[in-house]
Scaffold this active site. Structure first.
Site, PDB file in Angstrom:
ATOM      1  N   LYS A 107      26.857  -9.777 -20.775  1.00 37.22           N
ATOM      2  CA  LYS A 107      27.543 -10.915 -21.371  1.00 37.22           C
ATOM      3  C   LYS A 107      28.155 -11.833 -20.313  1.00 37.22           C
ATOM      4  CE  LYS A 107      27.383  -9.487 -25.885  1.00 37.22           C
ATOM      5  NZ  LYS A 107      27.354  -8.053 -25.938  1.00 37.22           N
TER       6      LYS A 107
HETATM    7  C1  LIG Z   1      26.356  -7.465 -26.757  1.00 36.69           C
HETATM    8  C2  LIG Z   1      25.675  -6.289 -26.242  1.00 36.69           C
HETATM    9  C3  LIG Z   1      24.393  -5.935 -26.687  1.00 36.69           C
HETATM   10  C4  LIG Z   1      23.693  -6.699 -27.788  1.00 36.69           C
HETATM   11  O1  LIG Z   1      23.268  -7.956 -27.349  1.00 36.69           O
HETATM   12  P1  LIG Z   1      22.858  -9.070 -28.411  1.00 36.69           P
HETATM   13  O2  LIG Z   1      22.523 -10.266 -27.602  1.00 36.69           O
HETATM   14  O3  LIG Z   1      24.062  -9.285 -29.281  1.00 36.69           O
HETATM   15  O4  LIG Z   1      21.715  -8.540 -29.184  1.00 36.69           O
HETATM   16  C5  LIG Z   1      23.767  -4.846 -26.111  1.00 36.69           C
HETATM   17  N1  LIG Z   1      24.380  -4.120 -25.160  1.00 36.69           N
HETATM   18  C6  LIG Z   1      25.608  -4.424 -24.711  1.00 36.69           C
HETATM   19  C7  LIG Z   1      26.215  -3.552 -23.672  1.00 36.69           C
HETATM   20  C8  LIG Z   1      26.297  -5.515 -25.218  1.00 36.69           C
HETATM   21  O5  LIG Z   1      27.508  -5.803 -24.757  1.00 36.69           O
END
Ligand SMILES: *Cc1c(COP(=O)(O)O)cnc(C)c1O
Length: 429
Positions: A107
């Site tokens: 993220k």
């Molecule tokens: C947010 C997140 C996901 C999922 O990602 P999306 O883009 O919402 O599908 C997977 N793994 C981790 C560690 C995350 O923080």
């Protein structure tokens, strides 16, 4: 490039407006009006380019009308000031490690890029912006970190009480300054609903400039496509399949964007935990959102994935076309833990629970496609899920940039999942 709403009830807007608004007024999602095709010369030189150079070529046709290329180059190199290594795990399986940023989850890529775009645009006006963001665990800290101390920007994070890991919560609630954490009595879907409702609330929007930092914001999505190109640059001669551990489906949609821009990708795997709405849709053609269920891969506990409509949009809503390129699998916590243990015992590689779901999806896919090479997105550092990882494989080392949060004092405010209460809080803070 103009950005249209997937609901098509409002006129297209510039990138700048799409980023500041986050969500169009008709409650759709912003998408680029056309998908730019990158030139052959770019693909020919891909393996000699650095990550930020790749990012600049990908972003330019999508953004340069609103942020000139030179400024865009600065934003991208500041965003990607960390490594995204491709690590061999075993046979034809690789991990794309996306967790080397400041908050140890992928993220960081989208959130750092969005924060810089918003602060670039806010320099042009003096208005204060309030960023509201729902988090299932990792978004909140990446966003908060990206905006910490940025002038004219306030950040309000909503997270589900008791449903994020100890260190995730510490990362969210200990920053202070322009960052406030709200602990919501409910699940992630409640948090997401509160945020969405706030955007549609006329009174609130008159009173304050609200913007979203969730993966519904197009400025989160675009930079996430960069690392698909980057991964291909590391393994140029292979037939690549990406397995994406998914919750809100932003990461997978970013991969589809890369493919639509011309990147040679053989296919995608939508890997989920028991929140299996999309794998079910891929199997049956029926999209049936449900309440989310808690799992050890908590950042993927999403019952109504907000990027699903973008994904559909990229295929003209054709289920046949979607299922030709995307396979879906879901896994229980037990299967996830077993995979973490097996891979660790066999190879020494430590997967976090999210990456492990991606690994499992990939393994399933490769059973039918033996010649393909697979990458699973390792979306978070295993130390973020210390309790689970230690239970399964023993002690994990906590990197200093995560450990430092443990001793800080948690500061959050509890609210119920009632919209009026949240609205009142925003109005009177
Ligand atoms: C947010 C997140 C996901 C999922 O990602 P999306 O883009 O919402 O599908 C997977 N793994 C981790 C560690 C995350 O923080």
């Amino acid at each position: 490039m103009q950005y249209y709403s997937t609901n098509r009830q409002v006129a297209p807007v510039s990138f700048k407006e799409a980023v500041i608004k986050g969500l169009p007024d008709d409650n759709g999602l912003f998408m680029p009006e056309s998908i730019p095709q990158l030139p052959k010369s770019f693909f020919d030189s891909l393996s000699s380019l650095k990550l930020d150079e790749i990012g600049l070529e990908v972003a330019t046709p999508l953004i340069e009308e609103d942020i000139p290329r030179q400024d865009l180059a600065t934003i991208i190199s500041e965003t990607l000031n960390f490594d995204i290594p491709v690590k061999p795990v075993k046979d034809n399986i690789y991990a794309l490690e996306l967790f080397h940023g400041p908050t140890l989850a992928f993220k960081d890529v989208g959130a750092r890029f969005l924060a810089r775009c918003l602060s670039y645009f806010s320099k042009e006006s003096d208005e204060k912006v309030t960023v509201i963001v729902a988090t299932s665990g990792d978004t909140g800290s990446a966003v908060a970190h990206g905006f910490l101390g940025v002038e004219n920007v306030d950040v309000v994070i909503l997270y589900p009480k008791g449903k994020v890991s100890y260190l995730q919560e510490k990362q969210l609630t200990t920053l202070g300054q322009n960052i406030t954490a709200l602990e919501v009595e409910g699940n992630f879907d409640d948090c997401q609903r509160l945020v969405k409702t706030a955007f549609l609330d006329k009174e609130l929007n008159k009173k304050m400039k609200l913007t979203s930092a969730n993966s519904i914001n197009i400025a989160r999505l675009i930079p996430q496509s960069f690392y698909y190109f980057w991964a291909k640059a590391q393994l140029p001669e292979k037939d690549l399949v990406f397995s994406v551990p998914s919750g809100n489906y932003g990461n997978l949609t970013a991969g589809l964007l890369a493919k639509n821009m011309g990147l040679d990708i053989k296919g995608f795997v939508a890997s989920s935990n028991i929140n299996d709405i999309v794998p079910n849709y891929l199997a049956s053609g029926n999209y049936e959102p449900t309440a989310s269920k808690a799992t050890i891969s908590n950042a993927m506990d999403v019952g109504n994935p907000s990027n699903f409509y973008r994904l559909q949009e990229l295929y003209g809503k054709s289920w046949d076309k979607i299922t030709a390129e995307i396979k879906g699998y879901s896994f229980t916590d037990e299967e996830t833990k077993k995979a973490m243990k097996e891979v660790f015992d066999e190879t020494g590689y430590v997967m976090d629970p999210h990456g492990a779901v991606g690994y499992l999806g990939l393994k399933n896919y490769l059973l039918q496609n033996e010649k393909a090479t697979g990458l699973f997105l390792e979306t978070a550092h295993p130390a973020k899920f210390k309790d689970t990882v230690e239970e399964v494989i023993g002690a994990v080392t906590i990197p200093e940039r995560l450990a430092k949060y443990a001793d800080k004092e948690k500061k959050s405010r509890q609210i119920t999942s009632d919209f009026e209460e949240f609205k009142n809080y925003l109005k009177t803070r």
